[in-house]
Scaffold this motif. Structure first.
Motif, short mmCIF file in Angstrom:
data_model
loop_
_atom_site.label_atom_id
_atom_site.label_comp_id
_atom_site.label_asym_id
_atom_site.label_seq_id
_atom_site.Cartn_x
_atom_site.Cartn_y
_atom_site.Cartn_z
N CYS A 1 -31.02 -24.13 -46.44
CA CYS A 1 -30.38 -24.71 -45.26
C CYS A 1 -31.29 -24.69 -44.03
CB CYS A 1 -29.09 -23.95 -44.95
SG CYS A 1 -27.84 -24.08 -46.24
N ASP A 2 -32.53 -24.29 -44.20
CA ASP A 2 -33.44 -24.20 -43.07
C ASP A 2 -33.89 -25.59 -42.62
OD1 ASP A 2 -34.94 -23.02 -41.13
OD2 ASP A 2 -36.42 -22.12 -42.46
N GLY A 3 -33.99 -25.79 -41.33
CA GLY A 3 -34.54 -27.04 -40.78
C GLY A 3 -33.73 -28.26 -41.16
N PRO A 4 -34.42 -29.38 -41.44
CA PRO A 4 -33.72 -30.63 -41.78
C PRO A 4 -32.86 -30.52 -43.03
CG PRO A 4 -36.03 -31.04 -41.26
CD PRO A 4 -35.88 -29.56 -41.36
N MET A 5 -33.21 -29.58 -43.94
CA MET A 5 -32.46 -29.47 -45.19
C MET A 5 -30.99 -29.14 -44.92
SD MET A 5 -35.22 -27.52 -47.67
CE MET A 5 -35.30 -26.06 -46.63
N GLY A 6 -30.75 -28.19 -44.01
CA GLY A 6 -29.37 -27.80 -43.73
C GLY A 6 -28.57 -28.90 -43.08
N ALA A 7 -29.20 -29.64 -42.17
CA ALA A 7 -28.50 -30.75 -41.52
C ALA A 7 -28.15 -31.83 -42.53
CB ALA A 7 -29.35 -31.31 -40.39
N ALA A 8 -29.07 -32.13 -43.46
CA ALA A 8 -28.81 -33.15 -44.49
C ALA A 8 -27.71 -32.70 -45.43
CB ALA A 8 -30.09 -33.45 -45.25
N GLU B 1 -32.13 -39.62 -47.18
CA GLU B 1 -31.40 -38.37 -47.14
C GLU B 1 -32.02 -37.34 -48.08
OE1 GLU B 1 -29.04 -37.52 -45.00
OE2 GLU B 1 -29.30 -39.49 -44.08
N LEU B 2 -32.49 -37.79 -49.25
CA LEU B 2 -33.17 -36.87 -50.15
C LEU B 2 -34.42 -36.31 -49.52
CD1 LEU B 2 -32.88 -38.69 -53.61
CD2 LEU B 2 -31.57 -36.73 -52.79
N ASP B 3 -35.12 -37.13 -48.74
CA ASP B 3 -36.33 -36.65 -48.07
C ASP B 3 -36.03 -35.53 -47.09
OD1 ASP B 3 -37.89 -38.41 -49.49
OD2 ASP B 3 -38.08 -39.87 -47.87
N ASP B 4 -34.84 -35.54 -46.50
CA ASP B 4 -34.45 -34.46 -45.59
C ASP B 4 -33.90 -33.25 -46.34
OD1 ASP B 4 -35.24 -35.68 -43.28
OD2 ASP B 4 -33.24 -36.26 -42.63
N PHE C 1 -42.52 -27.23 -44.98
CA PHE C 1 -42.95 -26.18 -44.06
C PHE C 1 -44.40 -25.73 -44.26
CE2 PHE C 1 -38.29 -25.22 -44.63
CZ PHE C 1 -37.88 -25.70 -43.41
N SER C 2 -45.05 -26.15 -45.35
CA SER C 2 -46.44 -25.76 -45.55
C SER C 2 -47.34 -26.58 -44.63
CB SER C 2 -46.86 -25.99 -47.00
OG SER C 2 -46.91 -27.38 -47.29
#
Length: 614
Positions: free
Chosen positions: A167-174, A476-479, A446-447
């Motif tokens: 859920c960190d960063g864009p992943m959580g918002a998506a 959306e998958l990219d996020d 994040f790398s």
């Protein structure tokens, strides 16, 4: 308020969920009036598999340990998420066939996923929760989403909260905006936010000012900016594993696996703060290094071990705090406990530091070796060279430490010559612990490679595995994704095949290979009993014995010559270089660039070949 905390498959069932344990301790500390119930979905799922008589522990473990890059565990539950047992089955068959993945057990698991989810929902609803929290890392997303969707359908008043590394960063918002049944997502560290979020839910208020929280403003998804400061160590609660231990002890799963405890001594990476390894994204959006004081960590460790009577302990720290050598490790050694602890370390430790690890009960280390080529390690920004990594393997062998590592390749700018020179020397290393295998690097969110495309990976798209798991558009998958497909870089073809073959020979020969040294009466005796080489006894005297002693740590030929001069040996530099070349031909030293290091160990540890009766 009653809160259910859930850790779904594919969490390792022989270990508690640290996230659930920390959140349980956090809620009990900050909201003592709340009642916390835990749902150990990994244990329940393995029990479900065992009950069929067709699938077992090995099937679960294979997915959990080997399926992450292909998302096999996520796909198993994708039909449950979309209420369609046939969801993307043919697409996954084609994907698996291209990659030679056996999916027979996965197909059977797919059939079992929906009835398992129905049982899980019934168990959680029986607890009458107000809030259900799901922690998600790597392959826990889809099982968690599928169960959350059922819970909301059966009891819409439940508030569903997601958190964890996924859920960190864009992943959580998506994840939030694409799944309306997920009420809230906590992005980033939860110590400050989660108790405050429970307060808002109890009071019927929105979380508009809580850092990192994603929430619904009517039908409109909102994503609050994440916190920019790291949680200080003093705020990190001690984990509560009582409910896990009770669930594990009463489960038939306990007959099949050996339990281990998890503990957290630090967060972030002190090396990554200065020089983040180019391929690593594991610290997500918060890489700042923080370590608990030694007294606090030891109290937590000793309390957990005494409470649960489990001596196998895995620390989740990304890197060992170097201050531990003068604070924590002596205390662990003085305890006299027969601990077996796992730590991730940096590979430039000195022999005395490796000895300190062993004395403290550190039985297994993950040193992030990644390569034995100094040039490739420089591309990675590892801060070490190949000779340092070989020295660590030798010193760990001397001290009985188990080493886990992978050989990574596929870095922009690497050359075949960076590998041929190493491959030619691998036969001399078969008495040291081999890597699990050769692995092409994967682009991780994040790398530095992800954040800075100019470093060599300009094209990126969510890894193909996400497309046969989620019903979402590419954007959306990219996020949502953590792993990304990109154009391959670095070596390929015959050199990769040669590396694979050499590492397989190393793994095959290691249990039967020894290269030992005895230093006595002014001479150095080296006995060679490595597979693939003739047995030999090398006797070194005079300056040659001293030169070998000098190579207990990596040195250049000039440094060896200087060492000999300081010890009263008048010898020409050319003679030293000729001796180094001869020792290299005999496989007594490893060379990386200008650095040389001795390979013989101080003893011959007892080894049990893989698959041998115990």
């Amino acid at each position: 308020m009653r809160v259910v905390l859930s850790a779904m498959p594919w969490h390792a069932v022989h270990r508690p969920s640290l996230a659930v344990g920390l959140l349980n301790g956090l809620v009990r500390r900050d909201r003592p009036e709340a009642e916390v119930v835990e749902f150990h979905g990994g244990i329940r799922w393995m029990e479900f598999l065992l009950s069929t008589g067709e699938l077992g522990v090995a099937d679960y473990v294979d997915v959990a340990e080997n399926g992450v890059l292909h998302g096999t565990g996520e796909w198993v539950f994708a039909g449950g998420l979309y209420d369609d047992p046939g969801w993307r089955v043919e697409e996954f068959r084609a994907y698996a066939a291209e990659r030679d993945i056996d999916i027979s057990s996965l197909l059977r698991m797919r059939d079992l996923a929906q009835p398992f989810l129905d049982e899980a929902a019934a168990e959680i609803l029986a607890a009458e929760p107000d809030v259900v929290g799901f922690t998600s890392t790597f392959m826990q997303n889809v099982a968690s989403l599928a169960l959350a969707r059922r819970l909301k359908r059966l009891r819409p008043s439940i508030r569903v909260v997601f958190g964890g590394a996924n859920c960190d960063g864009p992943m959580g918002a998506a994840l939030h905006r694409n799944h309306r049944f997920v009420d809230l997502v906590v992005r980033g560290e939860a110590e400050e936010v989660f108790p405050a979020l429970l307060d808002r839910l109890a009071d019927g208020e929105d979380p508009a000012d809580l850092p990192g929280v994603c929430w619904w403003d009517g039908e409109r998804p909102r994503a609050n900016p994440q916190a920019t400061h790291a949680v200080p160590p003093a705020m990190i609660s001690s984990p509560d594993f009582d409910a896990w231990h009770e669930a594990f002890a009463s489960s038939p799963v306990r007959e099949h696996v050996t339990p281990e405890l998890l503990i957290e001594g630090s967060r972030g990476c002190w090396w990554g703060e200065k020089h983040q390894c180019t391929f690593c994204g594991l610290n997500g959006s918060m890489i700042a290094f923080r370590a608990k004081p030694a007294d606090k960590f030891w109290t937590e460790l000793s309390d957990l071990v005494e409470r649960h009577q489990i001596l196998d302990v895995v620390t989740v720290d990304d890197i060992l705090d170097m201050g531990a050598f003068s604070t924590l490790l002596p205390r662990m050694a003085e305890s006299g406990w027969d601990l077996r602890v796992h730590y991730e370390i940096k590979s430039n430790l000195r022999p005395a530091q490796v000895e300190a690890l062993a004395a403290a009960g550190i039985a297994m280390v993950q040193p992030g070796i990644e390569s034995l080529s100094g040039r490739v390690l420089k591309i990675m920004d590892k801060g070490v060279d190949g000779a340092m990594n070989v020295r660590l393997l030798r010193d760990c062998e001397d001290n009985g430490l188990t080493v886990t590592w992978n050989y990574l390749y596929g870095f922009p700018g690497e050359l075949a010559d960076d590998y041929w020179g190493v491959i030619e020397q691998l036969g001399a290393l078969v008495h040291l612990q081999p890597p699990s295998g050769a692995v092409r690097l994967v682009l991780e969110r994040f790398s530095p490679y992800f954040e800075r495309p100019e470093l060599g990976f300009p094209r990126r798209a969510a890894a193909a595995a996400y497309a046969h798991t989620y019903d979402l558009p590419d954007a959306e998958l990219d996020d949502l994704a953590y792993f990304f497909d990109t154009d391959e870089a670095g070596i390929s073809g015959p050199i990769v095949e040669a590396l694979d073959a050499a590492l397989n020979r190393w793994k095959r020969d290691y249990p039967y290979s020894y290269l030992t040294v005895v230093d006595r009466d002014g001479e150095v005796l080296i006995e060679d009993r490595r597979r693939g080489r003739p047995e030999a006894l090398h006797r070194l005297t005079g300056w040659r014995a001293e030169a070998h002693r000098a190579l207990s740590r990596p040195r250049s030929s000039r440094a060896v010559h200087d060492h000999l001069a300081k010890h009263g040996h008048a010898v020409e530099r050319s003679a030293v270089e000729a001796w180094l070349a001869a020792s290299h031909r005999d496989g007594l030293v490893f060379r990386d660039g200008a650095s040389w290091v001795a390979l013989a160990t101080n003893g011959a540890p007892h080894r049990i070949p893989e698959g041998a009766p115990r």
